[in-house]
Design a protein around this motif. Structure first.
Motif, PDB file in Angstrom:
ATOM      1  N   LEU A  64       0.839  -1.209   0.000  1.00  0.00           N
ATOM      2  CA  LEU A  64       0.000   0.000   0.000  1.00  0.00           C
ATOM      3  C   LEU A  64       0.872   1.256   0.000  1.00  0.00           C
ATOM      4  CD1 LEU A  64      -2.897  -0.813   2.516  1.00  0.00           C
ATOM      5  CD2 LEU A  64      -3.042  -0.641   0.024  1.00  0.00           C
ATOM      6  N   ALA A  65       1.947   1.205   0.789  1.00  0.00           N
ATOM      7  CA  ALA A  65       2.847   2.367   0.848  1.00  0.00           C
ATOM      8  C   ALA A  65       3.465   2.623  -0.522  1.00  0.00           C
ATOM      9  CB  ALA A  65       3.935   2.128   1.899  1.00  0.00           C
ATOM     10  N   SER A  66       3.753   1.569  -1.255  1.00  0.00           N
ATOM     11  CA  SER A  66       4.355   1.739  -2.577  1.00  0.00           C
ATOM     12  C   SER A  66       3.328   2.263  -3.579  1.00  0.00           C
ATOM     13  CB  SER A  66       4.940   0.405  -3.063  1.00  0.00           C
ATOM     14  OG  SER A  66       5.999   0.644  -3.946  1.00  0.00           O
ATOM     15  N   LEU A  67       2.119   1.708  -3.509  1.00  0.00           N
ATOM     16  CA  LEU A  67       1.040   2.173  -4.395  1.00  0.00           C
ATOM     17  C   LEU A  67       0.799   3.673  -4.213  1.00  0.00           C
ATOM     18  CD1 LEU A  67      -1.291   1.581  -6.365  1.00  0.00           C
ATOM     19  CD2 LEU A  67      -2.705   0.974  -4.388  1.00  0.00           C
ATOM     20  N   GLU A  68       0.814   4.085  -2.955  1.00  0.00           N
ATOM     21  CA  GLU A  68       0.596   5.498  -2.633  1.00  0.00           C
ATOM     22  C   GLU A  68       1.642   6.387  -3.312  1.00  0.00           C
ATOM     23  OE1 GLU A  68      -0.690   5.979   1.668  1.00  0.00           O
ATOM     24  OE2 GLU A  68       1.220   7.026   1.576  1.00  0.00           O
ATOM     25  N   ARG A  69       2.849   5.862  -3.462  1.00  0.00           N
ATOM     26  CA  ARG A  69       3.934   6.660  -4.047  1.00  0.00           C
ATOM     27  C   ARG A  69       3.890   6.721  -5.574  1.00  0.00           C
ATOM     28  NH1 ARG A  69       5.214   5.379   0.866  1.00  0.00           N
ATOM     29  NH2 ARG A  69       7.015   6.199   1.993  1.00  0.00           N
ATOM     30  N   TYR A  70       3.097   5.843  -6.200  1.00  0.00           N
ATOM     31  CA  TYR A  70       3.194   5.714  -7.657  1.00  0.00           C
ATOM     32  C   TYR A  70       2.887   6.980  -8.459  1.00  0.00           C
ATOM     33  CZ  TYR A  70       5.061   1.605  -9.819  1.00  0.00           C
ATOM     34  OH  TYR A  70       5.938   0.701 -10.339  1.00  0.00           O
ATOM     35  N   PRO A  71       1.800   7.706  -8.141  1.00  0.00           N
ATOM     36  CA  PRO A  71       1.511   8.888  -8.969  1.00  0.00           C
ATOM     37  C   PRO A  71       2.696   9.876  -8.987  1.00  0.00           C
ATOM     38  CG  PRO A  71      -0.396   8.308  -7.639  1.00  0.00           C
ATOM     39  CD  PRO A  71       0.736   7.433  -7.158  1.00  0.00           C
ATOM     40  N   ALA A  72       3.276  10.129  -7.808  1.00  0.00           N
ATOM     41  CA  ALA A  72       4.401  11.084  -7.759  1.00  0.00           C
ATOM     42  C   ALA A  72       5.639  10.495  -8.444  1.00  0.00           C
ATOM     43  CB  ALA A  72       4.720  11.429  -6.309  1.00  0.00           C
ATOM     44  N   PHE A  73       5.832   9.193  -8.276  1.00  0.00           N
ATOM     45  CA  PHE A  73       6.974   8.493  -8.900  1.00  0.00           C
ATOM     46  C   PHE A  73       6.874   8.600 -10.428  1.00  0.00           C
ATOM     47  CE2 PHE A  73       8.611   4.071 -10.068  1.00  0.00           C
ATOM     48  CZ  PHE A  73       9.946   4.337  -9.831  1.00  0.00           C
ATOM     49  N   ALA A  74       5.676   8.301 -10.972  1.00  0.00           N
ATOM     50  CA  ALA A  74       5.475   8.358 -12.430  1.00  0.00           C
ATOM     51  C   ALA A  74       5.644   9.794 -12.924  1.00  0.00           C
ATOM     52  CB  ALA A  74       4.085   7.821 -12.776  1.00  0.00           C
ATOM     53  N   ALA A  75       5.111  10.750 -12.158  1.00  0.00           N
ATOM     54  CA  ALA A  75       5.200  12.159 -12.585  1.00  0.00           C
ATOM     55  C   ALA A  75       6.653  12.631 -12.567  1.00  0.00           C
ATOM     56  CB  ALA A  75       4.338  13.029 -11.670  1.00  0.00           C
ATOM     57  N   ALA A  76       7.397  12.215 -11.544  1.00  0.00           N
ATOM     58  CA  ALA A  76       8.805  12.634 -11.458  1.00  0.00           C
ATOM     59  C   ALA A  76       9.609  12.052 -12.620  1.00  0.00           C
ATOM     60  CB  ALA A  76       9.400  12.192 -10.117  1.00  0.00           C
ATOM     61  N   LEU A  77       9.328  10.795 -12.961  1.00  0.00           N
ATOM     62  CA  LEU A  77      10.062  10.180 -14.080  1.00  0.00           C
ATOM     63  C   LEU A  77       9.739  10.904 -15.389  1.00  0.00           C
ATOM     64  CD1 LEU A  77       9.849   6.383 -13.215  1.00  0.00           C
ATOM     65  CD2 LEU A  77      11.934   7.741 -13.479  1.00  0.00           C
ATOM     66  N   HIS A  78       8.485  11.282 -15.537  1.00  0.00           N
ATOM     67  CA  HIS A  78       8.079  12.013 -16.745  1.00  0.00           C
ATOM     68  C   HIS A  78       8.861  13.317 -16.837  1.00  0.00           C
ATOM     69  CE1 HIS A  78       4.522  13.437 -19.452  1.00  0.00           C
ATOM     70  NE2 HIS A  78       5.621  13.156 -20.137  1.00  0.00           N
ATOM     71  N   GLU A  79       8.912  13.986 -15.703  1.00  0.00           N
ATOM     72  CA  GLU A  79       9.623  15.262 -15.608  1.00  0.00           C
ATOM     73  C   GLU A  79      11.116  15.079 -15.923  1.00  0.00           C
ATOM     74  OE1 GLU A  79       8.162  18.146 -14.391  1.00  0.00           O
ATOM     75  OE2 GLU A  79      10.050  19.287 -14.464  1.00  0.00           O
ATOM     76  N   GLU A  80      11.704  14.019 -15.372  1.00  0.00           N
ATOM     77  CA  GLU A  80      13.152  13.810 -15.525  1.00  0.00           C
ATOM     78  C   GLU A  80      13.533  13.359 -16.935  1.00  0.00           C
ATOM     79  OE1 GLU A  80      14.274  10.990 -12.377  1.00  0.00           O
ATOM     80  OE2 GLU A  80      13.030  12.155 -11.024  1.00  0.00           O
ATOM     81  N   THR A  81      12.632  12.589 -17.578  1.00  0.00           N
ATOM     82  CA  THR A  81      13.041  11.919 -18.827  1.00  0.00           C
ATOM     83  C   THR A  81      12.172  12.249 -20.027  1.00  0.00           C
ATOM     84  OG1 THR A  81      11.594  10.009 -18.467  1.00  0.00           O
ATOM     85  CG2 THR A  81      13.775   9.923 -17.442  1.00  0.00           C
ATOM     86  N   GLY A  82      10.998  12.847 -19.781  1.00  0.00           N
ATOM     87  CA  GLY A  82      10.051  13.076 -20.882  1.00  0.00           C
ATOM     88  C   GLY A  82       9.281  11.813 -21.252  1.00  0.00           C
ATOM     89  N   LEU A  83       9.503  10.701 -20.547  1.00  0.00           N
ATOM     90  CA  LEU A  83       8.831   9.443 -20.881  1.00  0.00           C
ATOM     91  C   LEU A  83       7.625   9.218 -19.968  1.00  0.00           C
ATOM     92  CD1 LEU A  83      11.980   7.180 -21.373  1.00  0.00           C
ATOM     93  CD2 LEU A  83      10.390   7.954 -23.145  1.00  0.00           C
ATOM     94  N   ASP A  84       6.522   8.870 -20.589  1.00  0.00           N
ATOM     95  CA  ASP A  84       5.275   8.619 -19.855  1.00  0.00           C
ATOM     96  C   ASP A  84       5.185   7.105 -19.630  1.00  0.00           C
ATOM     97  OD1 ASP A  84       2.674   8.236 -19.042  1.00  0.00           O
ATOM     98  OD2 ASP A  84       1.783   9.502 -20.589  1.00  0.00           O
ATOM     99  N   VAL A  85       5.013   6.702 -18.383  1.00  0.00           N
ATOM    100  CA  VAL A  85       4.989   5.265 -18.081  1.00  0.00           C
ATOM    101  C   VAL A  85       3.564   4.701 -18.107  1.00  0.00           C
ATOM    102  CG1 VAL A  85       7.131   5.382 -16.766  1.00  0.00           C
ATOM    103  CG2 VAL A  85       4.953   5.590 -15.542  1.00  0.00           C
ATOM    104  N   HIS A  86       2.625   5.515 -18.594  1.00  0.00           N
ATOM    105  CA  HIS A  86       1.234   5.071 -18.768  1.00  0.00           C
ATOM    106  C   HIS A  86       0.645   4.468 -17.501  1.00  0.00           C
ATOM    107  CE1 HIS A  86       1.604   4.742 -23.471  1.00  0.00           C
ATOM    108  NE2 HIS A  86       1.849   5.954 -23.000  1.00  0.00           N
TER     109      HIS A  86
END
Ligand SMILES: Cc1cc2nc3c(=O)[nH]c(=O)nc-3n(C[C@H](O)[C@H](O)[C@H](O)COP(=O)(O)OP(=O)(O)OC[C@H]3O[C@@H](n4cnc5c(N)ncnc54)[C@H](O)[C@@H]3O)c2cc1C
Length: 374
Positions: A64-86
């Motif tokens: 659950l703790a990991s699931l909670e982190r996913y939206p920010a994790f995906a957004a940060a990766l998008h920001e860092e790399t320009g890649l959308d992890v869908h």
């Protein structure tokens, strides 16, 4: 943080940990015998589903703790790399066909609600209205907090992120071997030479238990659990939610138009062949759950190896010798556990107090179990 860290294995777990450590200021190098992100991390379905998976106890909390982190994790990766992890957040539908199935999904939905998540029961008509390709169900639970991610895109994004941070990845190495005494690690020997390091992390997935050079007292029993999968080519929105039926049958829609159908669970060693019986089983079960898929094209088949442990819990944190850490054994939930693993293992390496109780996942339990057995 200061100091050099070598990570063995560049799957999602190793890559996310490398990113976390590099962001905290460590000098990180990765050693990979294959191609980064191309083993279990490539083969997975990408479900982020602690409720549908029926998890409990400390492991459920970790997930659950990991699931909670996913939206920010995906957004940060998008920001860092320009890649959308869908990251898809339509939620999961868990259908029930009989009394036992109904009791199970009702209990999981009630537990999820107690945790403050949106989870509700659907009637037959409501289920078919949401997902017309499904066979009639007795009822179903809708878990709105569960999500999925395109794990192949996630692997590419994490690789791009770590390379941007200056992490060197040596890939395609013919062999890699831990260099250690019974007290501490000295580095890693590879086909291309010796890499000195005071901290080495074993993130070698299903191969973590067979890493050479690990002293007996620090070995952990990780074994491959094979999963066969296939993909159907799907008209847009034919299936919108992930459908998670019991007994490990699931349908995961992707933004690229594929519908992922999984999975088998086989203890057959390091065998990644797709078999006739495996594909038959997947298609039979999928069409029983969703007869509306029968005319779709079969566009891909593959298999991967989940890193399994005797108690089905991961090994996270310090191993039995100084400087040796483990981040492995995530079995069916390694994609889900990627963000939290990076965080808690980086904390352990830095010597910070754990923000989540890690005792249930301590590699020490492997030693305790082998002492009992011997
Ligand atoms: C069919 C299937 C479906 C799955 N579905 C889901 C899902 O829906 N949701 C979910 O959360 N999880 C799922 N999983 C589980 C998830 O894929 C794994 O738990 C996760 O990918 C493990 O990541 P990893 O980085 O530890 O391992 P891997 O991705 O296997 O990476 C390990 C890496 O280590 C490398 N390596 C091995 N030995 C050495 C060595 N000696 N030296 C250097 N490198 C080495 C390998 O080449 C590999 O690249 C699924 C797995 C499978 C197989």
């Amino acid at each position: 943080m200061e100091g050099d860290v070598v990570i063995i294995g560049a799957g999602l777990i190793g890559l996310a940990l490398a990113r976390e450590l590099a962001q905290r200021g460590a000098s990180v190098r990765m050693l990979e015998t294959g191609e980064p992100g191309h083993a279990a991390s490539w083969a997975a379905a990408g479900m982020l589903a602690p409720s549908s998976e029926g998890l409990d106890g400390a492991f459920y909390e970790l997930c659950l703790a990991s699931l909670e982190r996913y939206p920010a994790f995906a957004a940060a990766l998008h920001e860092e790399t320009g890649l959308d992890v869908h990251l898809r957040r339509e939620g999961f539908i868990s259908p029930a066909y009989d009394d036992a199935g109904l009791a199970f999904v009702e209990r999981r939905a009630a537990e999820a609600r107690e945790r403050g998540f949106h989870a509700r029961m659907l009637t037959t008509a409501q289920t078919l209205q949401l997902e017309p390709a499904l066979a009639p169900v007795r009822a179903a639970a809708l878990f709105e907090h569960e999500a999925s991610v395109d794990n192949r895109r996630l692997g590419r994004a994490l690789r791009a992120a770590v390379e941007r941070l200056g992490v060197r990845i040596d890939e395609g190495l013919p062999w890699v071997r831990l260099a250690a005494t019974h007290r501490r690690v000295n580095g890693v020997e590879t086909a291309s030479g010796f890499v000195p390091a005071s901290i080495v992390v074993n993130a070698a997935g299903a191969w973590a238990g067979s890493l050479e050079g690990v002293p007996e007292l620090a070995r952990v029993p990780v074994e491959p659990v094979k999963g066969q999968m296939l993909a159907l080519g799907m008209p847009a929105n034919l299936v919108r939610h992930t459908i998670y039926a019991r007994h490990g049958t699931y349908l995961v829609p992707r933004d690229d138009g594929r519908l992922i159908v999984g999975a088998t669970g086989e203890r057959v060693g390091f065998d990644t062949r797709v078999t006739a019986a495996g594909v038959q089983r997947l298609l039979e079960r999928a069409l029983r759950v969703a007869p509306g898929l029968k005319d779709l094209a079969l566009v891909e088949t593959w298999a991967g190896l989940r890193p399994g442990t005797p108690d089905s819990l991961p090994y996270l944190g310090p191993g039995a010798i100084e400087g040796y850490f483990l981040a492995t054994g995530h079995l069916r939930n390694g994609v889900l556990l990627t963000p939290i693993t990076a965080e808690v293992v980086a904390d352990a390496i830095e010597g910070r107090a754990p923000r989540i109780p890690l005792a249930p996942f301590s590699p020490e339990r492997a030693r305790a179990a082998s002492n009992v057995a011997s």
